[in-house]
Design an enzyme around this catalytic site. Structure first.
Site, PDB file in Angstrom:
ATOM      1  N   GLY A   1       0.795  -1.233   0.000  1.00  4.97           N
ATOM      2  CA  GLY A   1       0.000   0.000   0.000  1.00  4.97           C
ATOM      3  C   GLY A   1       0.824   1.278   0.000  1.00  4.97           C
ATOM      4  O   GLY A   1       0.343   2.330   0.430  1.00  4.97           O
TER       5      GLY A   1
ATOM      6  N   ASN B   1       1.701   2.985  -2.580  1.00  4.32           N
ATOM      7  CA  ASN B   1       1.045   3.945  -3.493  1.00  4.32           C
ATOM      8  C   ASN B   1      -0.187   4.567  -2.837  1.00  4.32           C
ATOM      9  O   ASN B   1      -0.437   5.758  -2.999  1.00  4.32           O
ATOM     10  CB  ASN B   1       0.679   3.277  -4.818  1.00  4.32           C
ATOM     11  CG  ASN B   1       1.854   3.232  -5.765  1.00  4.32           C
ATOM     12  OD1 ASN B   1       2.268   4.251  -6.298  1.00  4.32           O
ATOM     13  ND2 ASN B   1       2.423   2.046  -5.959  1.00  4.32           N
TER      14      ASN B   1
ATOM     15  N   HIS C   1       1.667   0.533 -13.053  1.00  2.00           N
ATOM     16  CA  HIS C   1       2.422  -0.676 -13.385  1.00  2.00           C
ATOM     17  C   HIS C   1       3.913  -0.336 -13.374  1.00  2.00           C
ATOM     18  O   HIS C   1       4.321   0.675 -13.941  1.00  2.00           O
ATOM     19  CB  HIS C   1       1.983  -1.164 -14.773  1.00  2.00           C
ATOM     20  CG  HIS C   1       2.646  -2.446 -15.164  1.00  2.00           C
ATOM     21  ND1 HIS C   1       2.281  -3.667 -14.652  1.00  2.00           N
ATOM     22  CD2 HIS C   1       3.686  -2.684 -16.005  1.00  2.00           C
ATOM     23  CE1 HIS C   1       3.048  -4.604 -15.145  1.00  2.00           C
ATOM     24  NE2 HIS C   1       3.908  -4.041 -15.981  1.00  2.00           N
TER      25      HIS C   1
END
Ligand code: GAR
Length: 221
Positions: free
Chosen positions: A15, A17, A112
């Site tokens: 987590g 991000n 990504h």
């Protein structure tokens, strides 16, 4: 200022991000509000991060659902009940069903850790090192029916060093993820994103100024 963009953030792991999005919101550089955090992994550290900031978190375990469709229907319902305007996949390691895509057309984004379309899927830093690319990076893109194939919003390019390991490369890429994901969300919140087929244009964005990058650097040419 416009109303904050209502986000639903989906996580499966650390987590970081999610943390970066929270931090940008809290310091006022991202005009958004996280309405709900959903994890498909009860052990995800991102759950602890969300709770620390008083965010509502729900955990949906796959084994509690008969099918992928049933799982996704529950997630869709939760996001809709929370009036989520943008679905943010932040290390969510699961392919979405068609019903999910239909429920949020052009309203699901993903980050990504590679320069798409190179190295979609998993273990991508390893793939990049084994291939021998001189640059890698990260990509924020809309989610479509393929694996990491949707229209690209923003990318960050990083050099790959000869002594890089999967871990060192992943760590440098992750730092950049934490910069570009909040920016992509702010573009969306500002209504600056135009999608034309595969191409995403950011209204009034400056042209990137550098002419080219070289790795290794050119030696006097
Ligand atoms: C990030 O590197 C993200 O790009 C990647 O998982 C990591 C999650 O880290 N996502 C994918 O590979 C999706 N294809 P985080 O949980 O610390 O944000």
């Amino acid at each position: 200022m416009a109303d904050p963009l209502k986000l639903g953030v989906l996580i499966s792991g650390s987590g970081s991000n999610l943390q970066s999005i929270i931090d940008h919101i809290e310091k006022g550089s991202l005009n958004a509000i996280i309405k709900i955090v959903i994890s498909n992994n009860p052990d995800a550290y991102g759950i602890t991060r969300a709770k620390k900031h008083g965010l509502p978190v729900l955990i949906f375990k796959h084994e509690d659902f008969k099918s992928r469709e049933d799982f996704d229907l529950e997630v869709i319902k939760t996001l809709q009940n929370n009036h989520v305007q943008l679905v943010v996949l932040a290390g969510f390691m699961r392919i979405l069903t068609a019903a999910f895509l239909r429920a949020f057309p052009q309203r699901i984004i993903n980050i990504h850790p590679a320069l798409l379309p190179a190295f979609p899927g998993t273990h991508v830093q390893k793939q990049a090192l084994e291939y021998g690319v001189k640059f890698s990076g990260c990509t924020v893109h809309f989610v479509d029916g393929g694996v990491d194939t949707g229209p690209i919003i923003i990318q960050s390019v990083l050099p790959v060093h000869d002594d890089d390991t999967e871990e060192t490369l992943a760590a440098r890429i992750l730092k950049e993820e934490h910069r570009i994901y909040p920016q992509a969300i702010q573009f969306y919140a500002d209504g600056k994103i135009e999608i034309d087929g595969r191409k995403v244009k950011i209204k009034s964005a400056n042209k990137t100024s550098f002419p080219a990058l070289h790795n290794p650097p050119l030696a006097g040419y």
